[in-house]
Enzyme design. Structure first.
Site, PDB file in Angstrom:
ATOM      1  N   LYS A  68       4.315 -24.848  -4.819  1.00 28.75           N
ATOM      2  CA  LYS A  68       5.031 -24.653  -3.581  1.00 28.75           C
ATOM      3  C   LYS A  68       5.960 -25.829  -3.255  1.00 28.75           C
ATOM      4  O   LYS A  68       6.917 -25.704  -2.504  1.00 28.75           O
ATOM      5  CB  LYS A  68       4.020 -24.526  -2.425  1.00 28.75           C
ATOM      6  CG  LYS A  68       3.072 -23.378  -2.535  1.00 28.75           C
ATOM      7  CD  LYS A  68       2.122 -23.395  -1.329  1.00 28.75           C
ATOM      8  CE  LYS A  68       1.029 -22.396  -1.482  1.00 28.75           C
ATOM      9  NZ  LYS A  68       0.021 -22.558  -0.385  1.00 28.75           N
ATOM     10  N   GLU A 124      11.476 -29.359  -9.592  1.00 27.97           N
ATOM     11  CA  GLU A 124      10.167 -29.890  -9.186  1.00 27.97           C
ATOM     12  C   GLU A 124      10.322 -30.759  -7.938  1.00 27.97           C
ATOM     13  O   GLU A 124      11.378 -31.359  -7.718  1.00 27.97           O
ATOM     14  CB  GLU A 124       9.612 -30.772 -10.305  1.00 27.97           C
ATOM     15  CG  GLU A 124       8.844 -30.017 -11.371  1.00 27.97           C
ATOM     16  CD  GLU A 124       7.368 -29.866 -10.995  1.00 27.97           C
ATOM     17  OE1 GLU A 124       7.051 -29.750  -9.794  1.00 27.97           O
ATOM     18  OE2 GLU A 124       6.546 -29.883 -11.923  1.00 27.97           O
ATOM     19  N   ASP A 128       4.702 -37.001 -11.002  1.00 24.28           N
ATOM     20  CA  ASP A 128       3.727 -38.057 -10.711  1.00 24.28           C
ATOM     21  C   ASP A 128       3.139 -38.494 -12.059  1.00 24.28           C
ATOM     22  O   ASP A 128       3.723 -39.311 -12.758  1.00 24.28           O
ATOM     23  CB  ASP A 128       2.695 -37.474  -9.741  1.00 24.28           C
ATOM     24  CG  ASP A 128       1.654 -38.458  -9.260  1.00 24.28           C
ATOM     25  OD1 ASP A 128       1.993 -39.620  -9.028  1.00 24.28           O
ATOM     26  OD2 ASP A 128       0.477 -38.070  -9.111  1.00 24.28           O
ATOM     27  N   LYS A 156       7.476 -40.949  -9.744  1.00 28.31           N
ATOM     28  CA  LYS A 156       6.608 -42.116  -9.537  1.00 28.31           C
ATOM     29  C   LYS A 156       6.279 -42.697 -10.902  1.00 28.31           C
ATOM     30  O   LYS A 156       5.222 -42.393 -11.469  1.00 28.31           O
ATOM     31  CB  LYS A 156       5.290 -41.655  -8.902  1.00 28.31           C
ATOM     32  CG  LYS A 156       5.186 -41.851  -7.419  1.00 28.31           C
ATOM     33  CD  LYS A 156       3.756 -41.606  -6.978  1.00 28.31           C
ATOM     34  CE  LYS A 156       3.657 -40.466  -6.017  1.00 28.31           C
ATOM     35  NZ  LYS A 156       2.271 -40.160  -5.632  1.00 28.31           N
TER      36      LYS A 156
HETATM   37  P1  IMP Z   1       1.663 -34.503 -11.695  1.00 28.72           P
HETATM   38  O1  IMP Z   1       0.644 -35.597 -11.511  1.00 28.72           O
HETATM   39  O2  IMP Z   1       2.998 -35.053 -12.153  1.00 28.72           O
HETATM   40  O3  IMP Z   1       1.118 -33.433 -12.584  1.00 28.72           O
HETATM   41  O4  IMP Z   1       1.926 -33.871 -10.266  1.00 28.72           O
HETATM   42  C1  IMP Z   1       1.264 -32.716  -9.878  1.00 28.72           C
HETATM   43  C2  IMP Z   1       1.571 -32.310  -8.483  1.00 28.72           C
HETATM   44  O5  IMP Z   1       0.857 -33.178  -7.624  1.00 28.72           O
HETATM   45  C3  IMP Z   1       3.023 -32.397  -8.007  1.00 28.72           C
HETATM   46  O6  IMP Z   1       3.820 -31.292  -8.360  1.00 28.72           O
HETATM   47  C4  IMP Z   1       2.795 -32.427  -6.511  1.00 28.72           C
HETATM   48  O7  IMP Z   1       2.599 -31.116  -6.005  1.00 28.72           O
HETATM   49  C5  IMP Z   1       1.511 -33.211  -6.398  1.00 28.72           C
HETATM   50  N1  IMP Z   1       1.810 -34.610  -6.051  1.00 28.72           N
HETATM   51  C6  IMP Z   1       1.837 -35.696  -6.826  1.00 28.72           C
HETATM   52  N2  IMP Z   1       2.157 -36.801  -6.137  1.00 28.72           N
HETATM   53  C7  IMP Z   1       2.345 -36.375  -4.864  1.00 28.72           C
HETATM   54  C8  IMP Z   1       2.711 -37.041  -3.645  1.00 28.72           C
HETATM   55  O8  IMP Z   1       2.962 -38.254  -3.558  1.00 28.72           O
HETATM   56  N3  IMP Z   1       2.787 -36.253  -2.558  1.00 28.72           N
HETATM   57  C9  IMP Z   1       2.545 -34.915  -2.567  1.00 28.72           C
HETATM   58  N4  IMP Z   1       2.222 -34.257  -3.672  1.00 28.72           N
HETATM   59  C10 IMP Z   1       2.118 -34.977  -4.812  1.00 28.72           C
END
Ligand code: IMP
Ligand code: MG
Length: 199
Positions: A68, A124, A128, A156
């Protein structure tokens, strides 16, 4: 003077007024300092739209909106891309607690049609650890898109586990948890116009 004291819990955010209970359930109740204000976001989104338009000139584009978190960003971005484009939605949920992703991704809403032979731009909210984006990139590539690129509002880098190439990036951010402009914690705060640090 209002003597309301702030209280919040996962189930009942709101304000306590002695003798009364006023529940402020609005997710516009700001969670922490503004990290990136809406004007800066809008300016950056405009720049990204212009670059995407130049890069895909003469082609049509499938904007693949990852739900979302990217729904706000994608709706603004789509209106800054002056190209023929279609919009598709992919719902994903990564298992984990509310502020940490586990890397185990589940598709909650699949694409409504084939994207074989098309130029696909994945949109996206944030990269993260990179695990979710890695999974989506692999999925879309396996479906034989002609080209697959990634656009993310935020990155990040300090949290990288799975490095992914971000072709269009809004902002690089520190290792803080961010909400607003589509990003949530426990489904809250997606409708804040600015990006906030959750404190
Ligand atoms: P990934 O760790 O790159 O797989 O991120 C997975 C998902 O975690 C992202 O698409 C976001 O929905 C959520 N996410 C990661 N970091 C944040 C943040 O700082 N705020 C809100 N959602 C986050
Ligand atoms: Mg989320």
């Amino acid at each position: 003077m209002c003597s309301a004291r702030r209280f919040a819990s996962a189930s009942s955010p709101g304000y306590w007024i002695p003798g009364n209970v006023l529940r402020v359930t609005s997710s516009l109740d700001p969670p922490g300092r503004v990290l990136i204000p809406k004007d800066r976001i809008a300016a950056r989104v405009r720049e990204l739209g212009e670059r995407i338009k130049l890069d895909y000139e003469g082609r049509s584009l499938v904007l693949l909106v990852v739900l979302k978190g990217s729904f706000v960003f994608a709706s603004d971005l789509a209106r800054e891309i002056d190209l023929p484009l279609s919009v598709e939605f992919l719902g994903v949920q990564s298992y984990g607690d509310s502020t940490d992703s586990s890397g185990v991704v589940r598709i909650t809403l699949d694409l409504g049609r084939s994207i074989e032979g098309e130029d696909v731009l994945i949109v996206e909210d944030i990269v993260d650890t990179g695990l979710t984006s890695r999974y989506i990139l692999d999925q879309i590539t396996a479906r034989k898109a002609r080209t697959v690129k990634l656009c993310s509002l935020l990155h990040k880098p300090a949290r990288t586990v799975a490095p992914v190439q971000i072709d269009y990036l809004g902002f690089t951010v520190e290792d803080v948890f961010i909400v607003g402009y589509g990003l949530d914690v426990g489904q809250r705060y997606r409708n804040l116009p600015d990006l906030h640090v959750l404190e």
